[in-house]
Design a protein around this motif. Structure first.
Motif, PDB file in Angstrom:
ATOM      1  N   UNK A  41       0.769  -1.238   0.079  1.00 58.12           N
ATOM      2  CA  UNK A  41      -0.017   0.239   0.103  1.00 58.12           C
ATOM      3  C   UNK A  41       0.895   1.240  -0.026  1.00 58.12           C
ATOM      4  N   UNK A  42       1.904   1.106   0.163  1.00 57.14           N
ATOM      5  CA  UNK A  42       3.045   2.235   0.307  1.00 57.14           C
ATOM      6  C   UNK A  42       4.104   2.474  -0.766  1.00 57.14           C
ATOM      7  N   UNK A  43       4.450   1.295  -1.258  1.00 58.05           N
ATOM      8  CA  UNK A  43       5.382   1.168  -2.353  1.00 58.05           C
ATOM      9  C   UNK A  43       4.721   1.438  -3.700  1.00 58.05           C
ATOM     10  N   UNK A  44       5.126   2.391  -4.167  1.00 59.60           N
ATOM     11  CA  UNK A  44       4.476   2.627  -5.711  1.00 59.60           C
ATOM     12  C   UNK A  44       5.377   2.013  -6.602  1.00 59.60           C
ATOM     13  N   UNK A  45       5.491   0.873  -6.770  1.00 60.60           N
ATOM     14  CA  UNK A  45       6.633   0.283  -7.859  1.00 60.60           C
ATOM     15  C   UNK A  45       5.431  -0.399  -9.012  1.00 60.60           C
ATOM     16  N   UNK A  46       6.105  -0.642 -10.178  1.00 56.72           N
ATOM     17  CA  UNK A  46       5.053  -0.998 -11.162  1.00 56.72           C
ATOM     18  C   UNK A  46       4.740  -2.499 -10.762  1.00 56.72           C
ATOM     19  N   UNK A  47       5.537  -3.466  -9.876  1.00 58.82           N
ATOM     20  CA  UNK A  47       5.097  -4.710  -9.442  1.00 58.82           C
ATOM     21  C   UNK A  47       4.504  -4.828  -8.271  1.00 58.82           C
TER      22      UNK A  47
END
Length: 200
Positions: free
Chosen positions: A99-105
């Motif tokens: 919910x806090x890591x805005x990575x593509x995966x």
């Protein structure tokens, strides 16, 4: 944006990297989380600090120096572990990171982590059932266990148990303590004193 399967960790890979240390719940390190979510350990720690409301105390912990030393010795090389602070993420914490890591995966990885955790819980339940079945089978295979179990359930004391069987006192006492240690009886027969390592 589509995510290639090669970018997503396998369920087995996630399970294999789960760690256990004395006094700690099962966890993954911040290095593992960075690897899964395709980011850096620094970024993982940064998001933890910025979102304290999403990560209560039971979601994460900081490893002590002695715990990091164990990881260096048994699980990883010093280049991966023993540099600065290291965070351990419990199962809930690992999921919260999505919910806090805005990575593509991120979304796809969180699904894989859920699948891995569910499979781990199912395996633990299965192993527990097998262990209980084995213990129950052991009772039926050992007549002395049946004697002790029946007399404990009926409330008879150790002297009565000894008089009614052909077993020696030491053998009965040893078997009773074995059963208590394995959880096969809730308490020792009356009149038998608990030993130093017997369950309370």
């Amino acid at each position: 944006m589509s995510v290639k399967d090669t970018q997503i960790p396998s369920i087995l890979d996630i399970q294999d990297k789960a760690l256990l240390l004395p006094g700690r719940p099962q966890f993954w390190t911040s290095h593992h989380m960075a690897e899964f979510y395709r980011t850096t350990p620094t970024r993982v720690a940064e998001q933890l600090r910025r979102n304290p409301e999403r990560f209560p105390e039971d979601f994460w912990f900081e490893l002590r120096d002695d715990e990091k030393a164990i990881l260096v010795t048994h699980f990883a090389g010093p280049n991966r572990v023993n540099r600065g602070a290291m965070i351990g993420f419990t199962k809930a914490g690992a999921l919260a990171l999505s919910g806090v890591l805005r990575t593509p995966v991120a979304n796809a990885v969180s699904v894989q982590i859920i699948r891995a955790i569910v499979a781990m819980e199912q395996a633990a339940i299965y192993d527990t059932k097998r262990m209980l079945l084995k213990l129950q089978t052991d009772i039926t295979k050992k007549p002395i266990y049946m004697w002790i179990k029946n007399y404990v359930e009926a409330g008879f004391d150790f002297e009565e148990l000894w008089r009614d069987t052909n077993y020696s006192r030491p053998k009965l006492e040893r078997a009773a303590r074995e059963m208590l240690a394995q959880g096969l009886i809730p308490e020792l027969p009356k009149g038998l004193q608990p030993g130093l390592f017997d369950n309370a």
